[in-house]
Design a protein around this motif. Structure first.
Motif, PDB file in Angstrom:
ATOM      1  N   ILE A  93       0.843  -1.192   0.000  1.00 47.80           N
ATOM      2  CA  ILE A  93       0.000   0.000   0.000  1.00 47.80           C
ATOM      3  C   ILE A  93       0.879   1.243   0.000  1.00 47.80           C
ATOM      4  N   GLY A  94       0.688   2.070  -1.031  1.00 48.14           N
ATOM      5  CA  GLY A  94       1.495   3.263  -1.141  1.00 48.14           C
ATOM      6  C   GLY A  94       0.770   4.546  -0.837  1.00 48.14           C
ATOM      7  N   SER A  95      -0.527   4.492  -0.575  1.00 50.93           N
ATOM      8  CA  SER A  95      -1.246   5.741  -0.327  1.00 50.93           C
ATOM      9  C   SER A  95      -0.891   6.294   1.048  1.00 50.93           C
ATOM     10  N   ASP A  96      -1.152   7.549   1.235  1.00 49.80           N
ATOM     11  CA  ASP A  96      -0.648   8.275   2.399  1.00 49.80           C
ATOM     12  C   ASP A  96      -1.610   8.265   3.593  1.00 49.80           C
ATOM     13  N   SER A  97      -1.012   8.255   4.779  1.00 51.02           N
ATOM     14  CA  SER A  97      -1.708   8.494   6.048  1.00 51.02           C
ATOM     15  C   SER A  97      -2.922   7.601   6.276  1.00 51.02           C
ATOM     16  N   ARG A  98      -2.727   6.351   6.218  1.00 50.93           N
ATOM     17  CA  ARG A  98      -3.814   5.401   6.399  1.00 50.93           C
ATOM     18  C   ARG A  98      -3.456   4.445   7.527  1.00 50.93           C
ATOM     19  N   GLU A  99      -4.334   4.334   8.480  1.00 45.02           N
ATOM     20  CA  GLU A  99      -4.131   3.346   9.529  1.00 45.02           C
ATOM     21  C   GLU A  99      -4.778   2.047   9.069  1.00 45.02           C
ATOM     22  N   ILE A 100      -3.994   1.002   9.012  1.00 44.69           N
ATOM     23  CA  ILE A 100      -4.497  -0.304   8.626  1.00 44.69           C
ATOM     24  C   ILE A 100      -5.020  -0.950   9.904  1.00 44.69           C
ATOM     25  N   LYS A 101      -6.315  -1.181   9.960  1.00 46.46           N
ATOM     26  CA  LYS A 101      -6.927  -1.675  11.199  1.00 46.46           C
ATOM     27  C   LYS A 101      -6.706  -3.156  11.423  1.00 46.46           C
ATOM     28  N   SER A 102      -6.777  -3.938  10.353  1.00 48.92           N
ATOM     29  CA  SER A 102      -6.541  -5.372  10.500  1.00 48.92           C
ATOM     30  C   SER A 102      -5.923  -5.906   9.222  1.00 48.92           C
ATOM     31  N   LEU A 103      -5.206  -6.992   9.367  1.00 47.67           N
ATOM     32  CA  LEU A 103      -4.531  -7.618   8.238  1.00 47.67           C
ATOM     33  C   LEU A 103      -5.025  -9.043   8.076  1.00 47.67           C
ATOM     34  N   PRO A 104      -4.971  -9.570   6.854  1.00 46.53           N
ATOM     35  CA  PRO A 104      -5.383 -10.954   6.637  1.00 46.53           C
ATOM     36  C   PRO A 104      -4.510 -11.914   7.451  1.00 46.53           C
ATOM     37  N   PRO A 105      -5.084 -13.024   7.922  1.00 48.11           N
ATOM     38  CA  PRO A 105      -4.367 -13.919   8.840  1.00 48.11           C
ATOM     39  C   PRO A 105      -3.189 -14.661   8.221  1.00 48.11           C
ATOM     40  N   ASN A 106      -3.155 -14.822   6.884  1.00 48.40           N
ATOM     41  CA  ASN A 106      -2.086 -15.591   6.242  1.00 48.40           C
ATOM     42  C   ASN A 106      -1.106 -14.733   5.463  1.00 48.40           C
ATOM     43  N   LEU A 107      -1.119 -13.430   5.707  1.00 50.34           N
ATOM     44  CA  LEU A 107      -0.278 -12.496   4.964  1.00 50.34           C
ATOM     45  C   LEU A 107       1.200 -12.844   5.138  1.00 50.34           C
ATOM     46  N   ILE A 108       1.937 -12.848   4.020  1.00 55.47           N
ATOM     47  CA  ILE A 108       3.371 -13.137   4.038  1.00 55.47           C
ATOM     48  C   ILE A 108       4.182 -11.864   3.800  1.00 55.47           C
ATOM     49  N   TYR A 109       3.688 -10.983   2.934  1.00 57.39           N
ATOM     50  CA  TYR A 109       4.413  -9.783   2.527  1.00 57.39           C
ATOM     51  C   TYR A 109       3.549  -8.559   2.802  1.00 57.39           C
ATOM     52  N   LEU A 110       4.136  -7.571   3.476  1.00 59.47           N
ATOM     53  CA  LEU A 110       3.447  -6.313   3.740  1.00 59.47           C
ATOM     54  C   LEU A 110       4.394  -5.164   3.461  1.00 59.47           C
ATOM     55  N   GLY A 111       3.989  -4.282   2.540  1.00 53.92           N
ATOM     56  CA  GLY A 111       4.750  -3.078   2.247  1.00 53.92           C
ATOM     57  C   GLY A 111       3.883  -1.864   2.529  1.00 53.92           C
ATOM     58  N   LEU A 112       4.344  -0.987   3.409  1.00 53.84           N
ATOM     59  CA  LEU A 112       3.621   0.251   3.730  1.00 53.84           C
ATOM     60  C   LEU A 112       4.546   1.428   3.484  1.00 53.84           C
TER      61      LEU A 112
END
Length: 184
Positions: A71-90
């Motif tokens: 996710i490249g958009s600005d100023s966003r609080e990610i409230k929850s993430l998928p349970p099987n996520l392997i890669y996260l880019g903020l």
């Protein structure tokens, strides 16, 4: 159709409905529409760091099947993430939730914060970390011992030296250091 990219939808207007069969979505900064409803079987979602979706348009909940999220958009609080996520880019001001999936292996927290903005407990599965380091937050004790690949993007004030690299994880296999200057 299993892939969808910006070239597929560039000439359409309004929200683009995405078929449930799509598993990979990549939207770059030229996509200027509201993010449509995501397919329930989505595995890969890449919203380019230049992507400028209005904050309220990024979903609060992502499909549980998602493995890759950028996710490249600005100023966003990610409230929850998928349970099987392997890669996260903020990027660009996004905030991490305090609890990350136990499956997370790659974390990019670039221009989003600092070492002090990382959750108190990072998952044991996390082996790859890229983070922006500012002048005032060089406490490398905050990087967990299980990180084996580390990229430190130093942003320093004009003519200020970068602090010493003390207390890096003992099991570190690969270290990349990039030094830039903060916008003053």
């Amino acid at each position: 159709m299993t892939d969808m990219n910006t070239n597929t939808v560039r000439k359409t207007t309004g929200t683009v409905p995405i078929p449930e069969t799509v598993t990979h979505i990549k939207l770059d900064s030229t996509y200027r529409r509201e993010l449509p409803k995501l397919p329930s079987g989505l595995l890969y979602l890449d919203l380019d760091p230049g992507f400028e979706v209005p904050i309220k348009k990024i979903p609060d909940k992502f499909p549980d099947t998602l493995l890759y999220l950028n996710i490249g958009s600005d100023s966003r609080e990610i409230k929850s993430l998928p349970p099987n996520l392997i890669y996260l880019g903020l990027y660009s001001g996004n905030k991490l939730p305090q609890e990350l999936p136990s499956t997370l292996t790659y974390l990019i927290f670039f221009h989003s914060g600092s070492l002090y903005n990382l959750p108190k407990k990072l998952p044991e599965s996390l082996t790859h970390l890229r983070i922006t380091v500012r002048d005032d937050d060089c406490d490398f004790n905050l990087i967990p011992h299980h990180v084996t690949h580390l990229i430190l993007d130093f942003y320093t004030e004009h003519n200020q030296e970068t602090k010493a690299l003390d207390n890096l994880p003992q099991g570190l296999l690969k270290l990349t250091i990039e030094i830039g200057r903060a916008h003053v």
